[in-house]
Scaffold this active site. Structure first.
Site: not given
Length: 573
Positions: A59, A96, A152, A242, A318
């Site tokens: 981010d 992500c 992730h 983040h 984002k």
């Protein structure tokens, strides 16, 4: 003609004050070690396969690095980029999981089934097991492979874990965001669990350590225990920057003059991450790896402007397909680069790292057909033309369809209500709902009267489902040319049709109650057994199973949750 005032500043004056001065340099904290060796000419082929350090931040906004004119201090990143090659035509994905999946597989989302949203903690979903990953290819080439940081990419069964996907070691989190100190993560009210793992075990003993420092220390430990004579690949996927916005107090103090509290905390996190990169660089030099190393730095998506990030002067944030969501910070630093200290405008996408790094490692790509990435090392090291001429940003058939899109607006070949975006040459096309489309000045410029950027967004986006921009001439996406150049629109729509014909079905199963950390010792981790995992592949409801006893266990568990939910609702009433 409307005039938009910004506390005495016009848009032009804001840009002229340095927000586009991407080459501004700041003093570095990185020691000048092995400078002479950096400047020595190297043979056409490396004497040994290089050590590869891939650093991915989370981010971090396009504007949030010193050499892009930021007010945030990033002396290490500035120095490394200045001495290497800055990638100023570099693209990532808007969120992500997609960026990480494309890095690890070298394939677009449409070719892995991950084209919609992210992998949620309770979903029975992960990076498809039939994909040969980047670390697996590097293992084949003789590399020791290590991952530190945020995964992730799914974990519902053990086969999905980093240590089963090509990494010899792993220290990090499996979910999307955790507390920087306690490593707790809540996926909804009351659905909370601990998420820090060492290999395939829960790392309870590491709680309380700030993750940015913890991860940098782990990288140093790995380098100290390995031999620089043997090739090593370390994937450092920082949690920073983040949310949640957490940083040691001494870093926040540096930005005490910032009026925007979120920006102040965010800036502290960026600078803390910068110093972690400094420590990693020092370790490479201290333990003898640096002279034969390649450091790649990349962000994973655009900054979240509501959480302190800035993508100025790019449009969007984002989660959007505007440039602010998909144009990333990227650079390569290495003594092995032939043409250092320059800025490259070669078109590069995050899928390109797979074939590029495997080629650097002298690995075999012949048995990995269908890659969407290209080997861009000649473009980076020697300044040659990029082999890439287009990028499919994505096609997401599940995202909310645009209200005013239609097949008719897409010349009868494409439904413009579908969210999609593609770049071909200098042209970029967006269809459907591309996401929040503001131009947001740096948050340090507080108390602007009015909302000139909101006004522009509303008048531009009203009743539209197609946008066309010449990104080379208009990188800020201010001039929509879709009405003037229908020929280009049609050409790019045909490219979307072409890619869509190669897409596989979306993998986005419903969440499963068995994933609740309370059923897994209080931590997030694999919850499906090898026997029943197949029942959950590719959908939210279990597929028919020949083993009725196993299916019955699932039924009983669901019945329990239904009864529990009924009691809770009765108590509320």
């Amino acid at each position: 003609m409307a005039v938009y005032a910004l506390t005495g500043f016009s848009l032009v004056s804001l840009l002229s004050f340095g927000y586009l001065s991407w080459d501004w340099m700041k003093p570095s904290l990185v020691a000048d070690v092995a400078t002479d060796s950096m400047e020595k000419s190297l043979p056409p082929a490396f004497a040994r396969p290089p050590h590869i350090i891939f650093i991915l931040t989370d981010d971090q906004g396009y504007h949030d690095v010193g050499y892009h004119g930021s007010d945030i201090q990033t002396p290490t990143l500035d120095r490394l980029a200045a001495e290497g090659v800055k990638l100023e035509n570099y693209y990532i994905q808007p969120i992500c999981t997609p960026s990480r999946s494309q890095l690890i597989t070298g394939r677009y989302q449409i070719h892995t089934g991950l084209q919609h949203s992210i992998i949620r903690p309770r979903q029975p979903n992960c990076l498809p097991l039939d994909q040969v990953t980047l670390p697996q290819k590097l293992q084949e080439a003789g590399y020791s492979t290590h991952m530190v940081g945020k995964w992730h990419l799914g974990f519902y069964k053990k086969e999905c874990l980093p240590t089963r996907r090509g990494f010899d070691t792993f220290l990090g989190s499996l979910t999307g965001n955790v507390d920087y100190y306690t490593y707790d993560n809540c996926d909804g009210p009351g659905v909370c669990g601990y998420d820090l793992h060492e290999g395939e075990d829960v790392a309870w003993d590491q709680s309380g350590k700030y993750s940015t420092f913890l991860y940098a220390q782990r990288v140093s430990k790995i380098l100290a225990s390995h031999s620089p004579k043997e090739p090593i690949f370390i994937y450092v996927a920082f949690q920073a920057v983040h949310t949640p916005l957490q940083s040691p107090k001494e870093y926040i103090y540096r930005y005490r003059s910032m009026g925007n509290v979120a920006r102040r905390k965010y800036a502290a996190m960026v600078t803390c991450m910068d110093e972690a990169v400094k420590n990693i660089t020092w370790a490479l030099k201290k333990y003898g790896y640096y002279d034969n190393s390649v450091i790649v730095f990349s962000t994973d998506n655009g900054g979240q402007t509501f959480s302190g990030g800035s993508n100025w002067p790019l449009r969007g944030r984002k989660g959007t397909y505007w440039e602010g969501g998909v144009r990333g910070i990227g650079f390569v630093h290495s003594p092995l680069i032939k043409r250092k200290r320059r800025t490259s405008w070669a078109l590069v996408h995050i899928t390109d790292w797979y074939p590029t790094l495997v080629s650097l490692a002298r690995g075999n790509l012949s048995n990995v057909p269908g890659l969407d990435g290209y080997n861009v090392w000649p473009a980076i090291s020697e300044g040659k033309e990029s082999p890439r001429t287009e990028i499919l940003h994505n096609i997401d058939p599940l995202y909310n369809h645009a209200k005013y899109g239609s097949l008719e607006d897409g010349f009868g070949i494409w439904n413009t209500a579908v969210q999609a975006s593609i770049r071909v040459g200098e042209w970029k096309l967006l269809t459907g709902d591309p996401g929040y489309s503001d131009w947001i000045p740096p948050q340090t410029l507080t108390n602007f009267p009015g909302s000139w950027w909101n006004l522009e967004r509303l008048t531009d986006g009203l009743r539209k489902s197609v946008w066309l921009f010449n990104i080379t001439a208009d990188p800020y996406e201010r001039y929509d040319l879709s009405d003037q150049r229908p020929d280009v629109v049609r050409t790019l729509l045909m490219r979307l049709v072409h890619y869509n014909q190669t897409a596989i079905p979306v993998r986005y199963p419903a969440e499963n109650p068995r994933a609740h950390p309370d059923f897994n010792g209080g931590a997030w981790g694999p919850w499906a057994s090898e026997d029943d995992a197949e029942e959950w592949e590719g959908g939210g409801e279990p597929l028919k199973s020949r083993n009725k006893k196993k299916k019955c266990k699932i039924c009983k568990l669901r019945s329990f949750f239904r009864k529990l939910n009924t009691r809770l609702m009765s108590n509320r009433i």
